[in-house]
Scaffold this active site. Structure first.
Site, PDB file in Angstrom:
ATOM      1  CB  THR A  34      40.485  -6.115  28.103  1.00 47.91           C
ATOM      2  OG1 THR A  34      41.723  -6.409  27.575  1.00 47.91           O
ATOM      3  CG2 THR A  34      39.582  -6.553  27.046  1.00 47.91           C
ATOM      4  CD  GLU A  42      30.107  -0.093  24.375  1.00 50.43           C
ATOM      5  OE1 GLU A  42      28.974   0.342  24.396  1.00 50.43           O
ATOM      6  OE2 GLU A  42      29.817  -1.529  24.824  1.00 50.43           O
ATOM      7  N   GLY A  61      24.937  -0.538  23.655  1.00 54.17           N
ATOM      8  CA  GLY A  61      25.736  -1.650  22.952  1.00 54.17           C
ATOM      9  C   GLY A  61      24.957  -3.039  22.894  1.00 54.17           C
ATOM     10  CG  HIS A  68      43.401  -5.995  24.600  1.00 56.37           C
ATOM     11  ND1 HIS A  68      43.381  -5.495  25.961  1.00 56.37           N
ATOM     12  CD2 HIS A  68      44.540  -5.146  24.129  1.00 56.37           C
ATOM     13  CE1 HIS A  68      43.966  -4.318  26.139  1.00 56.37           C
ATOM     14  NE2 HIS A  68      44.744  -4.144  25.283  1.00 56.37           N
ATOM     15  NE  ARG A 112      26.385   2.558  20.662  1.00 58.17           N
ATOM     16  CZ  ARG A 112      26.367   2.039  21.709  1.00 58.17           C
ATOM     17  NH1 ARG A 112      27.647   1.366  22.120  1.00 58.17           N
ATOM     18  NH2 ARG A 112      25.801   2.865  22.681  1.00 58.17           N
TER      19      ARG A 112
END
Length: 135
Positions: A34, A42, A61, A68, A112
């Site tokens: 994960t 990202e 980030g 997931h 972001r």
């Protein structure tokens, strides 16, 4: 940052290697970890805006809301898609999805922040010089 249209998108393809597996993160299964999947999300989001940053700008980030959904075995390929959904001043919001050759394996939002690179590095250097706060 130069103007960018909401809806701009990018794709990133990645073959899962041993270094990407959960076996490197305290799990005994050779599947895409994960944390690596978040990192790939990202990277994909950064590709959406890479040609729109002004000189001296970079993105960092800022947040993830992600699920997931399914495991991807070592050796398989995962394809990630990021789409810019909103620009809120210096915050860029992306919808990110991923699938392997069988399943949708990831859905989420990645945010972001656009920052001045020199200022960021200056603050980081200052923090490193000061050292940790004694506890």
């Amino acid at each position: 940052m130069r103007p960018i249209d909401v809806g701009a998108s990018a794709t990133h393809t990645h073959q899962v290697e041993a270094a990407d597996c959960a076996t490197n993160w305290g799990n005994d299964l050779p599947v895409l970890a994960t944390p690596v999947l978040l990192w790939l999300a990202e990277i994909t989001a950064m590709r959406v805006i890479e040609d729109h940053l002004d000189d001296g700008e970079m993105t960092v980030g800022y947040g993830h809301t992600a699920t997931h959904l399914a495991a991807t075995p070592q050796g398989w390929t995962v394809r990630l898609h990021a789409r810019l959904t909103r620009v809120d001043k210096k915050l860029l919001h992306f919808e990110v999805t991923a699938e392997d050759d069988r399943d949708v394996v990831f859905k989420g939002e990645h945010v972001r922040a656009v920052v001045d690179r020199d200022r960021f590095v200056e603050r980081l250097d200052s923090k490193a010089l000061a050292g940790p706060v004694p506890r």
